[in-house]
Motif scaffolding. Structure first.
Motif, PDB file in Angstrom:
ATOM      1  N   MET A 192       0.841  -1.169   0.000  1.00  0.00           N
ATOM      2  CA  MET A 192       0.000   0.000   0.000  1.00  0.00           C
ATOM      3  C   MET A 192       0.889   1.236   0.000  1.00  0.00           C
ATOM      4  O   MET A 192       1.830   1.327   0.780  1.00  0.00           O
ATOM      5  CB  MET A 192      -0.897  -0.025   1.242  1.00  0.00           C
ATOM      6  CG  MET A 192      -1.827   1.115   1.360  1.00  0.00           C
ATOM      7  SD  MET A 192      -2.964   0.846   2.741  1.00  0.00           S
ATOM      8  CE  MET A 192      -4.401   1.587   2.056  1.00  0.00           C
ATOM      9  N   ARG A 193       0.597   2.165  -0.869  1.00  0.00           N
ATOM     10  CA  ARG A 193       1.366   3.397  -0.932  1.00  0.00           C
ATOM     11  C   ARG A 193       0.975   4.323   0.219  1.00  0.00           C
ATOM     12  O   ARG A 193      -0.154   4.290   0.704  1.00  0.00           O
ATOM     13  CB  ARG A 193       1.109   4.091  -2.259  1.00  0.00           C
ATOM     14  CG  ARG A 193       1.662   3.321  -3.447  1.00  0.00           C
ATOM     15  CD  ARG A 193       1.279   4.005  -4.745  1.00  0.00           C
ATOM     16  NE  ARG A 193       1.879   3.337  -5.877  1.00  0.00           N
ATOM     17  CZ  ARG A 193       1.384   2.255  -6.469  1.00  0.00           C
ATOM     18  NH1 ARG A 193       0.263   1.732  -6.039  1.00  0.00           N
ATOM     19  NH2 ARG A 193       1.990   1.704  -7.481  1.00  0.00           N
ATOM     20  N   VAL A 194       1.899   5.175   0.626  1.00  0.00           N
ATOM     21  CA  VAL A 194       1.655   6.109   1.723  1.00  0.00           C
ATOM     22  C   VAL A 194       0.475   7.015   1.390  1.00  0.00           C
ATOM     23  O   VAL A 194      -0.375   7.271   2.238  1.00  0.00           O
ATOM     24  CB  VAL A 194       2.920   6.945   2.034  1.00  0.00           C
ATOM     25  CG1 VAL A 194       2.629   8.029   3.049  1.00  0.00           C
ATOM     26  CG2 VAL A 194       4.040   6.047   2.510  1.00  0.00           C
ATOM     27  N   SER A 195       0.401   7.494   0.160  1.00  0.00           N
ATOM     28  CA  SER A 195      -0.700   8.380  -0.231  1.00  0.00           C
ATOM     29  C   SER A 195      -2.046   7.673  -0.146  1.00  0.00           C
ATOM     30  O   SER A 195      -3.058   8.282   0.194  1.00  0.00           O
ATOM     31  CB  SER A 195      -0.483   8.915  -1.646  1.00  0.00           C
ATOM     32  OG  SER A 195      -0.435   7.855  -2.581  1.00  0.00           O
ATOM     33  N   GLU A 196      -2.072   6.375  -0.447  1.00  0.00           N
ATOM     34  CA  GLU A 196      -3.314   5.598  -0.344  1.00  0.00           C
ATOM     35  C   GLU A 196      -3.728   5.445   1.115  1.00  0.00           C
ATOM     36  O   GLU A 196      -4.903   5.567   1.453  1.00  0.00           O
ATOM     37  CB  GLU A 196      -3.133   4.228  -0.989  1.00  0.00           C
ATOM     38  CG  GLU A 196      -2.881   4.298  -2.475  1.00  0.00           C
ATOM     39  CD  GLU A 196      -2.389   2.984  -3.067  1.00  0.00           C
ATOM     40  OE1 GLU A 196      -2.259   2.928  -4.302  1.00  0.00           O
ATOM     41  OE2 GLU A 196      -2.129   2.021  -2.317  1.00  0.00           O
ATOM     42  N   LEU A 197      -2.764   5.197   1.984  1.00  0.00           N
ATOM     43  CA  LEU A 197      -3.053   5.068   3.415  1.00  0.00           C
ATOM     44  C   LEU A 197      -3.510   6.400   3.998  1.00  0.00           C
ATOM     45  O   LEU A 197      -4.476   6.459   4.748  1.00  0.00           O
ATOM     46  CB  LEU A 197      -1.825   4.555   4.163  1.00  0.00           C
ATOM     47  CG  LEU A 197      -1.987   4.339   5.656  1.00  0.00           C
ATOM     48  CD1 LEU A 197      -3.073   3.312   5.939  1.00  0.00           C
ATOM     49  CD2 LEU A 197      -0.676   3.912   6.275  1.00  0.00           C
TER      50      LEU A 197
END
Length: 66
Positions: free
Chosen positions: A1-6
């Motif tokens: 999971m990408r940081v921006s998605e989280l």
């Protein structure tokens, strides 16, 4: 999971309990389901208990609540 998605996840995107996971709309608008470990479930559960909110609220809000 990408940081921006989280960072963009809402409280409703996370499921705790049996089969704990996070729903995520990833790159290319692809829906992904990321499983959570029992340690992560315990930490996120404590976080959600301390920081009440609506299902549409951000999972990790800023100081201003957005």
């Amino acid at each position: 999971m990408r940081v921006s998605e989280l960072a963009g996840s809402a409280r409703a995107d996370i499921r705790l309990g049996i089969g704990a996971h996070v729903n995520c709309l990833g790159k290319g608008r692809k829906q992904r389901i990321i499983p959570l470990t029992s340690t992560t479930v315990a930490v996120v559960s404590a976080w959600l208990t301390e920081h009440c909110g609506l299902p549409t609220d951000p999972l990790f809000p800023t100081r201003h609540g957005t």
